[in-house]
Write a protein that holds these residues in place. Structure first.
Motif, mmCIF file in Angstrom:
data_model
loop_
_atom_site.group_PDB
_atom_site.id
_atom_site.type_symbol
_atom_site.label_atom_id
_atom_site.label_comp_id
_atom_site.label_asym_id
_atom_site.label_seq_id
_atom_site.Cartn_x
_atom_site.Cartn_y
_atom_site.Cartn_z
ATOM 1 N N ASN A 164 0.834 -1.215 0.000
ATOM 2 C CA ASN A 164 0.000 0.000 0.000
ATOM 3 C C ASN A 164 0.866 1.261 0.000
ATOM 4 O OD1 ASN A 164 -1.182 -1.371 3.126
ATOM 5 N ND2 ASN A 164 0.853 -0.516 2.723
ATOM 6 N N ASP A 165 0.508 2.218 -0.853
ATOM 7 C CA ASP A 165 1.281 3.474 -0.931
ATOM 8 C C ASP A 165 0.363 4.666 -0.701
ATOM 9 O OD1 ASP A 165 2.806 5.779 -1.940
ATOM 10 O OD2 ASP A 165 4.284 4.292 -2.517
ATOM 11 N N PHE A 166 -0.259 5.226 -1.763
ATOM 12 C CA PHE A 166 -1.167 6.369 -1.559
ATOM 13 C C PHE A 166 -2.367 5.939 -0.728
ATOM 14 C CE2 PHE A 166 -4.939 8.832 -2.696
ATOM 15 C CZ PHE A 166 -4.490 10.104 -2.404
ATOM 16 N N ASN A 275 1.589 1.903 -9.064
ATOM 17 C CA ASN A 275 0.899 3.127 -8.653
ATOM 18 C C ASN A 275 1.452 3.597 -7.324
ATOM 19 O OD1 ASN A 275 -0.829 1.341 -10.371
ATOM 20 N ND2 ASN A 275 -1.894 3.290 -10.514
ATOM 21 N N CYS A 276 2.083 4.744 -7.357
ATOM 22 C CA CYS A 276 2.821 5.222 -6.199
ATOM 23 C C CYS A 276 1.937 6.129 -5.365
ATOM 24 C CB CYS A 276 4.092 5.905 -6.676
ATOM 25 S SG CYS A 276 5.244 6.131 -5.333
ATOM 26 N N SER A 277 2.114 7.429 -5.499
ATOM 27 C CA SER A 277 1.239 8.317 -4.746
ATOM 28 C C SER A 277 0.110 8.793 -5.662
ATOM 29 C CB SER A 277 2.036 9.476 -4.170
ATOM 30 O OG SER A 277 1.235 10.171 -3.243
ATOM 31 N N HIS A 371 5.391 8.915 -13.124
ATOM 32 C CA HIS A 371 4.577 9.790 -12.286
ATOM 33 C C HIS A 371 4.633 9.347 -10.836
ATOM 34 C CE1 HIS A 371 2.346 12.425 -15.026
ATOM 35 N NE2 HIS A 371 2.230 11.428 -15.878
ATOM 36 N N GLU A 372 5.035 10.270 -9.973
ATOM 37 C CA GLU A 372 5.039 9.979 -8.545
ATOM 38 C C GLU A 372 3.678 10.270 -7.924
ATOM 39 O OE1 GLU A 372 7.255 8.787 -6.386
ATOM 40 O OE2 GLU A 372 6.026 9.186 -4.610
ATOM 41 N N ALA A 373 3.097 11.407 -8.298
ATOM 42 C CA ALA A 373 1.885 11.872 -7.635
ATOM 43 C C ALA A 373 1.195 12.895 -8.535
ATOM 44 C CB ALA A 373 2.232 12.512 -6.292
ATOM 45 N N PRO A 497 12.093 14.331 -8.095
ATOM 46 C CA PRO A 497 10.881 14.967 -7.546
ATOM 47 C C PRO A 497 9.833 13.907 -7.195
ATOM 48 C CG PRO A 497 11.456 15.863 -9.712
ATOM 49 C CD PRO A 497 12.281 14.632 -9.508
ATOM 50 N N GLU A 498 9.522 13.813 -5.934
ATOM 51 C CA GLU A 498 8.526 12.841 -5.474
ATOM 52 C C GLU A 498 7.184 13.542 -5.289
ATOM 53 O OE1 GLU A 498 8.861 9.379 -4.508
ATOM 54 O OE2 GLU A 498 10.920 9.110 -3.869
ATOM 55 N N ASP A 499 6.619 13.408 -4.107
ATOM 56 C CA ASP A 499 5.269 13.919 -3.891
ATOM 57 C C ASP A 499 5.282 15.447 -3.829
ATOM 58 O OD1 ASP A 499 2.562 13.839 -3.461
ATOM 59 O OD2 ASP A 499 2.683 12.929 -1.477
ATOM 60 N N PRO A 588 12.940 12.599 2.022
ATOM 61 C CA PRO A 588 11.521 12.975 2.040
ATOM 62 C C PRO A 588 10.818 12.421 0.813
ATOM 63 C CG PRO A 588 12.877 14.852 1.386
ATOM 64 C CD PRO A 588 13.818 13.754 1.804
ATOM 65 N N ASP A 589 9.611 11.916 1.005
ATOM 66 C CA ASP A 589 8.913 11.263 -0.103
ATOM 67 C C ASP A 589 7.489 11.792 -0.224
ATOM 68 O OD1 ASP A 589 7.678 9.542 -1.875
ATOM 69 O OD2 ASP A 589 8.657 7.753 -1.149
ATOM 70 N N ASN A 590 6.576 11.336 0.649
ATOM 71 C CA ASN A 590 5.187 11.780 0.545
ATOM 72 C C ASN A 590 4.950 12.963 1.468
ATOM 73 O OD1 ASN A 590 4.481 8.338 0.373
ATOM 74 N ND2 ASN A 590 4.443 9.742 -1.340
ATOM 75 N N VAL A 591 4.102 13.878 1.047
ATOM 76 C CA VAL A 591 3.834 15.079 1.833
ATOM 77 C C VAL A 591 2.330 15.317 1.953
ATOM 78 C CG1 VAL A 591 5.991 16.359 1.578
ATOM 79 C CG2 VAL A 591 4.361 16.393 -0.295
ATOM 80 N N ALA A 637 10.599 -1.303 6.270
ATOM 81 C CA ALA A 637 9.406 -0.641 5.728
ATOM 82 C C ALA A 637 9.678 0.805 5.344
ATOM 83 C CB ALA A 637 8.271 -0.687 6.744
ATOM 84 N N GLU A 638 8.781 1.312 4.527
ATOM 85 C CA GLU A 638 8.761 2.716 4.116
ATOM 86 C C GLU A 638 7.449 3.304 4.620
ATOM 87 O OE1 GLU A 638 8.691 2.770 -0.160
ATOM 88 O OE2 GLU A 638 7.862 4.784 -0.290
ATOM 89 N N THR A 639 7.469 4.587 4.950
ATOM 90 C CA THR A 639 6.248 5.257 5.403
ATOM 91 C C THR A 639 5.590 5.926 4.211
ATOM 92 O OG1 THR A 639 7.649 5.887 7.265
ATOM 93 C CG2 THR A 639 5.382 6.652 7.303
HETATM 94 CA CA CA Z 1 6.846 7.614 -3.212
#
Ligand code: CA
Ligand code: FEO
Ligand code: CA
Length: 696
Positions: A164-166, A275-277, A371-373, A497-499, A588-591, A637-639
């Motif tokens: 699970n990601d987004f 499918n990421c964010s 595409h990240e997000a 460039p991530e989220d 830093p990844d998701n915001v 794990a990743e958050t």
């Molecule tokens: Ca990500």
């Protein structure tokens, strides 16, 4: 007080470091992104760095000194920037606790979690937590409970997917929400007993097809605490996977380059991959981003057409057999047989979670890349802008702006109108320019003499509907091979460039640049003011403010909010906040934003040796830049997917136990089910034990 880890930073053995030189396991790199960092970055163009831009400006202007030129170009400068965005937050005590209670910015008043390597979700003191749902949990009535020894494609299509990601929560009914979740990828050695990577079975491959994709799950809110329970068999529950039908919409739909043997119309693709964010739109749809789709396609090496080979290489599609060997079981994953199939992935997908029978749509007007997000914001005149990052070393940051305005109200006509918005508009790519002399950006992270990494930027139009703005490329080619269009117009090469997330309060846009250990390497782009650190292992966060704070603007100002890492490392920067009282943060990844206007950041691949975590940071007021770690996640794990509400924080714990050498028989984590069970990716809810709001 400096927030210290259990062990000194940088002394933790990096035994299974991945080629990306963060804390990621090599196993994660292998399955998540196809070992992207082990290959040369696909962007081998010589797009101008800041230094080039400055030199060009100097040569155009003749005798001007660099400093004068750079001063002259800073027209949307610090005066209108967010850090500078005036403090609306009341003055707070800077550090420590008062009468035993944490002080600080509203929403972030908790005692931070120190860096650690505990195989659990470790939250700030005073909070409770519970798993909401895990890989393999049933979504539909009559589905057998998860059993790692007996997983199958049929079961998996009726169960919650892997990794699970987004995460999004949509309103539905009283005490019931619709939870939407991406399942980014599969980690076969952690899913199948006795898995043989050289010889996967059809049953395993088809189960992995079913474990990818998306879930819509109705969840019941517990009124006694912050926990959520999935409602098995709810009529809105849905699984979308690798064999589900998707409509290709927008300018590329039907184009010869998206036609295949199975779909000669070029309008119906099967599946969504990696499918990421994502993001949620104001009209109630869900955007989900297809990221490292390249790794699923085999036999690029057999392509002889030089133009096709160049296009594939620019997307990192190379080599012979794929990691998961799907090409053995479906020709569409074999580029030698179906050279156009890969063109049907790498899009932003829009889904109507309120209609379980609706066909998800791949929106080709938003371009094709990793595409990240996709995060929307309404423009001053009522249209919608969508911000998007391309998560690859030295790739670009984009924005789409619709031609038409969002229509308000819940009527069927308004809904149909809004579901057409993302098929018509202009796609832009970002060019960042610094305002400090280039010789002050030395790649060490040392601040230039004006005290900030900052400057201005422009949005370069690539394509508007059927009209290309890129010489030598048609509109359809720009959308299909967007990276090449970005190369052609001189977009700025970024540090992955991530989220991205616009602040609901100020409109400033925050971009997570996760890391780029190749910045400044031989033959690669050097440091520039927007990517100021060579061998950038810990990443940074950029704050972008559109001209007039209008997301339709074609100019912006920017500055760096955080240069991440160990605060003892002189290359780091925490918005100017004293480093003695910040939490170390890496990759830093998701915001996401909380209700008070604080930015929350989840991390992926902690290069400091701690487990990944979730952090809150004020972006306004006297505590701007003061990172505070709210939780850490289990081993390997990743958050992901942070969602911050007044009474509850939610995270997706992705790939627990993903450590090199781990298997179903020899797991590296016992989370969440305890000893003797395999680790399972899961969604977790966290709330305050005393029932009060988070961080107040
Ligand atoms: Ca990500
Ligand atoms: Fe799937 Fe860029 O993280
Ligand atoms: Ca500067």
């Amino acid at each position: 007080m400096t927030i210290r880890p259990e062990r000194p930073l940088l002394q933790i053995i990096e035994a299974d470091m991945s080629p990306c030189s963060t804390g990621r396991a090599a196993l994660t790199c292998r399955y998540r992104c196809g070992d992207a960092c082990a290959h040369e970055a696909p962007n081998v163009t010589d797009n101008p760095t800041f230094a080039d831009v400055v030199e060009e400006a100097i040569s155009r202007r003749g005798v001007l000194r660099a400093g004068a030129v750079l001063g002259a170009v800073a027209v949307v400068g610090a005066g209108s920037m967010g850090s500078p965005v005036a403090a609306a937050v009341p003055a707070a005590t800077k550090t420590g606790a008062r009468n035993g209670h944490p002080t600080g910015t509203k929403g972030l008043r908790f005692d931070p979690v120190a860096p650690n390597v505990v195989d659990a979700v470790v939250t700030a003191p005073g909070h409770d937590q519970k798993v909401v749902i895990s890989w393999g949990d049933p979504l539909f009535s009559g589905t057998p409970a998860f059993d790692v020894q007996h997983q199958s494609a049929d079961r998996q299509k009726r169960q919650f997917g892997f990794n699970n990601d987004f995460l999004g929560l949509l309103p539905y009914a009283r005490s019931t929400r619709l939870m939407v979740v991406n399942h980014e990828y599969t980690s076969e050695t952690l899913m199948y007993p006795g898995y043989d990577a050289a010889n996967p079975t059809r049953a395993q491959v088809e189960t992995s097809w079913a474990a990818h994709g998306l879930s819509v799950v109705a969840v019941k809110e517990n009124l006694r605490d912050g926990s959520l329970e999935p409602i098995v068999g709810h009529r809105m529950n849905r699984r979308i996977h690798t064999t589900s039908e998707f409509a290709l919409t927008g300018p590329v739909a039907g184009h010869p380059l998206v036609r295949t043997t199975a779909d000669p119309s070029g309008r119906t693709a099967l599946g969504t991959l990696n499918n990421c964010s994502g993001g949620l739109t104001p009209w109630g749809s869900w955007l989900t981003a297809e990221e490292n789709f390249n790794q699923y396609f085999a036999n690029a090496a057999s392509v002889t057409d030089p133009q096709l080979a160049k296009r594939l290489a620019r997307y990192g599609i190379t080599g012979t057999a794929s990691e998961r060997k799907w090409e053995r079981f479906d020709d569409r994953f074999d580029l030698a047989k179906e050279p156009n199939e890969a063109n049907r992935f790498g899009w932003i997908v829009e889904i109507d979670p309120y209609d379980p029978r609706s066909t998800p749509r791949k929106r080709t007007a938003l371009g094709r890349f990793k595409h990240e997000a996709a995060q929307p914001r309404i423009t001053s005149d009522g249209r919608v802008a969508v911000y998007m990052g391309d998560d690859e070393r030295f790739d670009y940051f984009y924005k789409f702006v619709s031609s038409d305005k969002v229509r308000h109200g819940g009527s069927k006509a308004a809904r149909e109108h809004n579901f057409d918005l993302l098929d018509h508009g202009t796609l832009y790519v970002a060019r960042f320019t610094g305002d400090s002399p280039v010789d002050q950006i030395d790649g060490t992270g040392k601040l230039p003499s004006d005290g900030q990494f900052d400057g201005k930027g422009e949005w370069i139009p690539l394509v508007s509907g059927q009209r290309s703005h890129v010489p030598g490329m048609t509109a359809e080619e720009v959308l299909l091979f967007t990276r090449l269009a970005g190369d052609a117009v001189g977009a700025t090469k970024m540090d992955r460039p991530e989220d991205v997330e616009p602040s609901p309060q100020t409109g400033a846009v925050y971009i997570a640049l996760t890391n780029n250990s190749n910045r400044g390497a031989a033959g690669a782009a050097g440091a520039d003011e927007a990517n100021p650190r060579k061998s950038n292992k810990n990443g940074h966060v950029i704050e972008l403010v559109e001209r007039h704070r209008d997301s339709a603007a074609t100019e912006f100002a920017w500055n760096i909010l955080l240069v991440c890492g160990d605060p003892a490392d002189p290359s780091t920067y925490f918005g100017g906040y004293p480093k003695e009282d910040v939490s170390p943060i890496s990759c830093p990844d998701n915001v996401a934003f909380d209700p008070y206007g604080n930015l929350w950041i989840s991390t992926d691949g902690n290069a400091l040796g701690s487990h990944d975590g979730l952090f809150g940071v004020a972006v306004e007021g006297p505590e701007r830049g003061r990172t505070r770690q709210f939780l850490t996640v289990p081993t390997g794990a990743e958050t992901c997917g942070p969602l911050i509400e007044r009474d509850r924080v939610m995270v997706c714990v992705q790939h627990p136990g993903e450590k090199d050498g781990a298997t179903v028989e020899k797991p590296a984590s016992i989370w969440p089910d305890g000893p003797g069970r395999v680790p399972r990716p899961s969604v977790v809810a966290v709330w305050r034990k005393d029932g009060h709001r988070i961080g107040v």
